[in-house]
Motif scaffolding. Structure first.
Motif, PDB file in Angstrom:
ATOM      1  N   ASN A   1       0.692   1.630   7.977  1.00 32.35           N
ATOM      2  CA  ASN A   1       0.526   3.060   7.718  1.00 32.35           C
ATOM      3  C   ASN A   1       0.016   3.789   8.956  1.00 32.35           C
ATOM      4  O   ASN A   1       0.493   4.882   9.293  1.00 32.35           O
TER       5      ASN A   1
ATOM      6  N   ASP B   1       0.844  -1.191   0.000  1.00 32.25           N
ATOM      7  CA  ASP B   1       0.000   0.000   0.000  1.00 32.25           C
ATOM      8  C   ASP B   1       0.883   1.247   0.000  1.00 32.25           C
ATOM      9  O   ASP B   1       2.063   1.178   0.362  1.00 32.25           O
ATOM     10  N   GLU B   2       0.308   2.369  -0.402  1.00 28.64           N
ATOM     11  CA  GLU B   2       1.020   3.643  -0.376  1.00 28.64           C
ATOM     12  C   GLU B   2       0.364   4.558   0.655  1.00 28.64           C
ATOM     13  O   GLU B   2      -0.831   4.438   0.927  1.00 28.64           O
ATOM     14  N   THR B   3       1.148   5.486   1.179  1.00 29.87           N
ATOM     15  CA  THR B   3       0.591   6.460   2.116  1.00 29.87           C
ATOM     16  C   THR B   3       1.362   7.767   2.016  1.00 29.87           C
ATOM     17  O   THR B   3       2.512   7.793   1.565  1.00 29.87           O
TER      18      THR B   3
ATOM     19  N   LEU C   1       2.816   4.146  11.539  1.00 28.53           N
ATOM     20  CA  LEU C   1       3.757   5.206  11.190  1.00 28.53           C
ATOM     21  C   LEU C   1       3.151   6.590  11.454  1.00 28.53           C
ATOM     22  O   LEU C   1       3.802   7.465  12.039  1.00 28.53           O
ATOM     23  N   LYS C   2       1.919   6.800  11.041  1.00 35.25           N
ATOM     24  CA  LYS C   2       1.289   8.110  11.217  1.00 35.25           C
ATOM     25  C   LYS C   2       1.088   8.431  12.699  1.00 35.25           C
ATOM     26  O   LYS C   2       1.191   9.599  13.107  1.00 35.25           O
TER      27      LYS C   2
ATOM     28  N   ASP D   1      -1.401  -3.983   5.398  1.00 41.26           N
ATOM     29  CA  ASP D   1      -0.410  -2.913   5.311  1.00 41.26           C
ATOM     30  C   ASP D   1      -0.981  -1.570   5.762  1.00 41.26           C
ATOM     31  O   ASP D   1      -0.233  -0.649   6.094  1.00 41.26           O
ATOM     32  N   GLU D   2      -2.303  -1.450   5.771  1.00 36.22           N
ATOM     33  CA  GLU D   2      -2.931  -0.231   6.290  1.00 36.22           C
ATOM     34  C   GLU D   2      -2.595  -0.054   7.775  1.00 36.22           C
ATOM     35  O   GLU D   2      -2.523   1.068   8.272  1.00 36.22           O
TER      36      GLU D   2
ATOM     37  N   ILE E   1       2.885  11.134   4.038  1.00 39.42           N
ATOM     38  CA  ILE E   1       3.377  11.539   5.355  1.00 39.42           C
ATOM     39  C   ILE E   1       3.507  13.058   5.357  1.00 39.42           C
ATOM     40  O   ILE E   1       4.185  13.630   4.499  1.00 39.42           O
TER      41      ILE E   1
ATOM     42  N   SER F   1       5.801  10.675   0.154  1.00 44.05           N
ATOM     43  CA  SER F   1       5.045   9.424   0.133  1.00 44.05           C
ATOM     44  C   SER F   1       5.920   8.235   0.507  1.00 44.05           C
ATOM     45  O   SER F   1       7.155   8.321   0.508  1.00 44.05           O
TER      46      SER F   1
ATOM     47  N   SER G   1       4.995   0.508   0.862  1.00 41.53           N
ATOM     48  CA  SER G   1       5.508  -0.552   1.736  1.00 41.53           C
ATOM     49  C   SER G   1       4.766  -1.844   1.474  1.00 41.53           C
ATOM     50  O   SER G   1       3.713  -1.879   0.823  1.00 41.53           O
TER      51      SER G   1
ATOM     52  N   TRP H   1       9.977  -1.338   2.481  1.00 41.31           N
ATOM     53  CA  TRP H   1       9.434   0.004   2.291  1.00 41.31           C
ATOM     54  C   TRP H   1      10.385   0.867   1.457  1.00 41.31           C
ATOM     55  O   TRP H   1      11.571   0.580   1.355  1.00 41.31           O
TER      56      TRP H   1
END
Length: 348
Positions: A298, A175-177, A301-302, A294-295, A179, A208, A211, A221
């Motif tokens: 994310n 997935d992508e996220t 990390l956030k 993978d969410e 930051i 972005s 990961s 990642w």
């Protein structure tokens, strides 16, 4: 002697009554018994009278307070109906203005269904009795197809899992996220009536990350400057295939992703066709991010980024994110816990 309110403790009251009987049998005067046990003289007489009539069993205190369902405003059938509506429907589906099932919303539901007006506190008592607790809801898109989700869980993913065993492949979830340095979350203690203030940078910094995790605790990642495009995705998949091939002694990658447009782009499809012996890609049902383990990475990390003082520069923001991700990469037990969430436990 300090007197105890034995009414609040049934066992204490029973023991006190037994003591009164034992002291009487030992020859103590009633006045002395009352003083020692911290009760009145009439109380001593009442306890001894109970004992004379029924022995030790007669000393057991009777159940106090309301009987079950006494003075409740809703019948058992009405309670069951309200519980079912809260479980199965959103407020908007029942033409209410509320977004969530708050106490106010439940009170309005009861009033509209049965004409019974409940105070907010009373609604809270009912919810507690039903074992309904306030929880942060998962956001799901209107466009999500429940049948597609059901098919994924019951048919598609079990087949992917079986094929992975046959093809000696590892399943990874990607997935992508984004930051950013202006995302401040959580609550802060402060004097009542004085809302705390958090200083945020006036200049918004953003980058972005893509990961991938698997249920064995592995985490890969890559930080991305600029826009996320097909080239960046291909670079990440190339590195992922190389790492898995080296670590897994020639294992193939089964990569599960969402339906972001770039995932279906022509360059990505061409790259996948040229590397079918090393990687296969599978797509989650549309608008179903809660199905992707993978969410959870994310979110982890956030939470880390937003729990610390906001970074004022892009370099500090990236350094903080990379430091956390390195820690995660070296903590397989942490990654495995992502798969403990009830919505992704099917992938554990």
């Amino acid at each position: 002697m300090e007197k105890d309110d034995a009414r609040k403790n049934v066992q204490s009251l029973l023991e006190k009554r037994k003591t009164i009987v034992k002291m009487k049998k030992a020859g103590f005067k009633k006045s002395k018994i009352a003083e020692t046990c911290g009760v009145s003289r009439p109380m001593v007489d009442a306890v001894l009278s109970l004992y004379e009539k029924g022995g030790m069993n007669a000393l057991k205190p009777k159940t106090r307070g309301r009987k079950e369902r006494e003075k409740r405003l809703l019948s058992a059938n009405q309670e069951s109906e309200i519980q079912k509506l809260i479980r199965d429907k959103r407020p908007e589906q029942l033409k209410f203005k509320f977004a969530l099932w708050t106490r106010e919303a439940v009170a309005e539901l009861v009033r509209s269904k049965f004409g019974v007006k409940l105070a907010k506190r009373t609604v809270g008592d009912y919810l507690k009795r039903w074992n309904f607790t306030p929880q942060k809801p998962i956001v799901r898109a209107y466009e999500q197809n429940p049948e597609a989700v059901k098919k994924w869980l019951e048919e598609e993913y079990p087949k992917i899992k079986a094929d992975a065993v046959c093809e000696n492949a590892e399943i990874h979830w990607a997935d992508e996220t984004a930051i950013v340095n202006t995302d401040v979350r959580g609550r802060s203690y402060a004097p009542c009536g004085q809302t705390p203030v958090v200083k945020a940078p006036g200049c918004r910094e953003r980058f972005s990350m893509i990961s991938a995790v698997n249920n064995r605790g592995k985490c890969h990642w890559m930080m991305i400057d600029g826009a996320f495009d097909a080239t960046k995705l291909i670079d990440f998949m190339t590195a992922l295939v190389k790492d898995v091939y080296a670590d897994g002694k020639g294992k193939k990658v089964f990569l599960v992703m969402d339906n972001l447009r770039v995932h279906h782009s022509k360059p990505v499809k061409e790259w996948l066709e040229a590397n079918t012996d090393k990687i296969s890609v599978f797509y989650l049902p549309s608008y179903s991010p809660e199905l992707n383990p993978d969410e959870r990475l994310n979110a982890d990390l956030k939470h880390e980024i937003s729990s610390n003082a906001p970074a004022r520069t892009r370099e500090k923001l990236r350094s903080h994110a990379e430091s956390h991700m390195k820690m995660v990469s070296n903590s397989p037990e942490r990654v495995i816990k992502y798969f403990g969430d009830k919505h992704v436990s099917y992938a554990a």
